[in-house]
Write a protein that holds these residues in place. Structure first.
Motif, PDB file in Angstrom:
ATOM      1  N   UNK A   3     -48.179  36.208 -36.809  1.00  0.00           N
ATOM      2  CA  UNK A   3     -48.163  35.009 -37.632  1.00  0.00           C
ATOM      3  C   UNK A   3     -49.250  34.079 -37.127  1.00  0.00           C
ATOM      4  N   UNK A   4     -49.384  32.927 -37.738  1.00  0.00           N
ATOM      5  CA  UNK A   4     -50.464  32.024 -37.375  1.00  0.00           C
ATOM      6  C   UNK A   4     -50.338  31.549 -35.925  1.00  0.00           C
ATOM      7  N   UNK A  20     -43.786  42.421 -38.567  1.00  0.00           N
ATOM      8  CA  UNK A  20     -42.914  41.317 -38.947  1.00  0.00           C
ATOM      9  C   UNK A  20     -43.806  40.080 -39.054  1.00  0.00           C
ATOM     10  N   UNK A  21     -43.923  39.544 -40.257  1.00  0.00           N
ATOM     11  CA  UNK A  21     -44.849  38.449 -40.534  1.00  0.00           C
ATOM     12  C   UNK A  21     -44.061  37.200 -40.903  1.00  0.00           C
ATOM     13  N   UNK A  22     -44.497  36.057 -40.379  1.00  0.00           N
ATOM     14  CA  UNK A  22     -43.831  34.789 -40.670  1.00  0.00           C
ATOM     15  C   UNK A  22     -44.859  33.787 -41.170  1.00  0.00           C
ATOM     16  N   UNK A  23     -44.527  33.090 -42.243  1.00  0.00           N
ATOM     17  CA  UNK A  23     -45.370  32.015 -42.759  1.00  0.00           C
ATOM     18  C   UNK A  23     -44.670  30.679 -42.648  1.00  0.00           C
ATOM     19  N   UNK A  24     -45.409  29.608 -42.890  1.00  0.00           N
ATOM     20  CA  UNK A  24     -44.812  28.278 -42.787  1.00  0.00           C
ATOM     21  C   UNK A  24     -43.898  27.966 -43.965  1.00  0.00           C
ATOM     22  N   UNK A  30     -52.983  36.361 -47.107  1.00  0.00           N
ATOM     23  CA  UNK A  30     -54.137  36.839 -46.335  1.00  0.00           C
ATOM     24  C   UNK A  30     -53.757  37.939 -45.352  1.00  0.00           C
ATOM     25  N   UNK A  31     -52.717  37.714 -44.558  1.00  0.00           N
ATOM     26  CA  UNK A  31     -52.397  38.685 -43.501  1.00  0.00           C
ATOM     27  C   UNK A  31     -51.788  39.959 -44.075  1.00  0.00           C
ATOM     28  N   UNK A  32     -50.980  39.840 -45.111  1.00  0.00           N
ATOM     29  CA  UNK A  32     -50.405  41.070 -45.686  1.00  0.00           C
ATOM     30  C   UNK A  32     -51.490  41.926 -46.348  1.00  0.00           C
ATOM     31  N   UNK A  64     -49.768  52.531 -44.603  1.00  0.00           N
ATOM     32  CA  UNK A  64     -48.926  53.376 -43.744  1.00  0.00           C
ATOM     33  C   UNK A  64     -48.023  52.556 -42.834  1.00  0.00           C
ATOM     34  N   UNK A  65     -48.150  51.225 -42.873  1.00  0.00           N
ATOM     35  CA  UNK A  65     -47.308  50.350 -42.050  1.00  0.00           C
ATOM     36  C   UNK A  65     -46.555  49.384 -42.954  1.00  0.00           C
ATOM     37  N   UNK A  66     -45.232  49.410 -42.877  1.00  0.00           N
ATOM     38  CA  UNK A  66     -44.414  48.499 -43.677  1.00  0.00           C
ATOM     39  C   UNK A  66     -44.563  47.070 -43.161  1.00  0.00           C
ATOM     40  N   UNK A  67     -44.239  46.118 -44.024  1.00  0.00           N
ATOM     41  CA  UNK A  67     -44.348  44.705 -43.657  1.00  0.00           C
ATOM     42  C   UNK A  67     -43.076  43.984 -44.080  1.00  0.00           C
ATOM     43  N   UNK A  68     -42.443  43.312 -43.128  1.00  0.00           N
ATOM     44  CA  UNK A  68     -41.286  42.462 -43.405  1.00  0.00           C
ATOM     45  C   UNK A  68     -41.762  41.020 -43.320  1.00  0.00           C
TER      46      UNK A  68
END
Length: 347
Positions: A125-126, A154-158, A167-169, A179-183
């Motif tokens: 995350x940021x 595992x991604x977190x945004x504000x 952007x990051x996803x 090939x990599x899942x994103x939560x």
């Protein structure tokens, strides 16, 4: 083991065990829900080994999720617990803040810790990117995947509409060719974010009570207390709310914890009917009438069957459906990414 498989099991009582290994972390992210830092408690290693060593092929969780703080600050413990779990047939996942990957390489002690791991999740995350560059995290995750370990982010945004999430996803999808899942989730008012994120309205406010899938997996807290909920206010509360406390790893075995999780009348009611909000659930201990009503409803002859049916329906609905409730909904389809060739990549 793909991330979607783990998420699909989340509503199933005692299908998984969440284990906090430490409250220490070398990073100092401003949004940390556990308020972890350089100093913090370590969960007793001997008690953890005894508890996980009590899993048997006939009585075990399907998934052991190791978290923190930063679990890989204790690499030997990660390795030992994953090895013990594997002997019983339990698969192990670990969630890391990637503190070790500043130059994109992975220390030997970390790779040894991952030899029995079935799924690796990298938190990004940021806040993390201020301390561990994105490119370095990507290189490290590539190394992990080359060892045959399924990986996700595992991604977190504000907020749900934070441009950073788009952007990051997009960067993850391009870099890993789906090939990599994103939560994906967004900051909630917990831990160090409790003050600056408190002004944002909580998700689900004003909605009717709904079945709570988060009351399904036992969670081992930093002091060995086992709760029926992973909400940080429950995990950190001492004493823990009695209706959400399942025991302690120093004195209870998995069979006892599993039975209490599956058979508690109050937990059955929470899983099938809900309580309105997390705050309402925690407050049940201070509302004898409501607690008694929940216990009575969960003790009825049909309650056990309803609990099993509800878990099956939620599992069958899939990981994406669950994350539309508990994550950042617009990104929920990204949990379906993964597999060696990205064969199930959503649009």
């Amino acid at each position: 083991m793909r991330l979607a498989e783990i998420i699909e099991l989340r509503p199933v009582p005692a299908a998984g065990l969440l284990a906090t290994l430490t409250r220490r972390c070398p990073l100092s992210c401003a949004h940390c829900s556990t308020s972890s830092g350089p100093r913090g408690e370590d969960t007793p290693a001997d008690a953890l080994r005894r508890f996980v060593g009590g899993f048997t092929p006939g009585d075990r969780p399907q998934v052991l999720m190791l978290t923190g703080g930063e679990p890989l600050l204790r690499p030997r413990l990660v390795d030992g617990l994953a090895g013990l779990a594997a002997r019983a047939g339990t698969r192990t996942a670990v969630l890391s803040g990637m503190f070790f990957a500043a130059d994109g390489r992975i220390p030997a002690r970390i790779m040894r810790a991952l030899r029995h791991i079935d799924h690796f999740s990298a938190s990004i995350d940021v806040f993390h990117e201020r301390e561990v560059p994105r490119a370095a995290v990507f290189r490290a995750v590539h190394h992990i995947m080359e060892k045959g370990i399924d990986a996700s982010f595992h991604v977190v945004g504000l907020s749900p509409d934070d441009p950073y999430l788009a952007d990051v996803t997009a960067a993850i999808r391009t870099e890993f060719r789906d090939r990599a899942a994103v939560l994906v989730n967004h900051v909630r008012p917990a831990g160090r974010a409790a003050h600056w994120a408190a002004a944002r309205p909580p998700g689900g406010a004003g909605q009717r009570p709904a079945p709570c899938a988060m009351a399904a997996w036992p969670t081992v807290a930093f002091d060995g207390t086992v709760t029926a909920c992973c909400n940080q206010r429950v995990v950190d509360a001492r004493p823990a709310p009695p209706h959400l406390r399942l025991g302690h790893i120093a004195v209870d075995g998995w069979a006892d914890i599993r039975r209490r999780c599956q058979e508690s009348p109050v937990l059955r009611t929470l899983r099938t009917a809900g309580a309105g909000s997390c705050a309402d659930c925690r407050a049940l201990a201070r509302r004898p009438g409501a607690l008694g009503a929940a216990r009575a409803a969960g003790s009825s002859p049909a309650a056990g069957a309803m609990d099993v049916l509800g878990a099956r329906l939620q599992r069958d609905a899939g990981a994406e459906t669950l994350l539309r409730r508990y994550g950042t909904g617009r990104y929920a389809p990204l949990v379906l990414l993964g597999g060696r060739d990205g064969e199930e990549a959503p649009a």
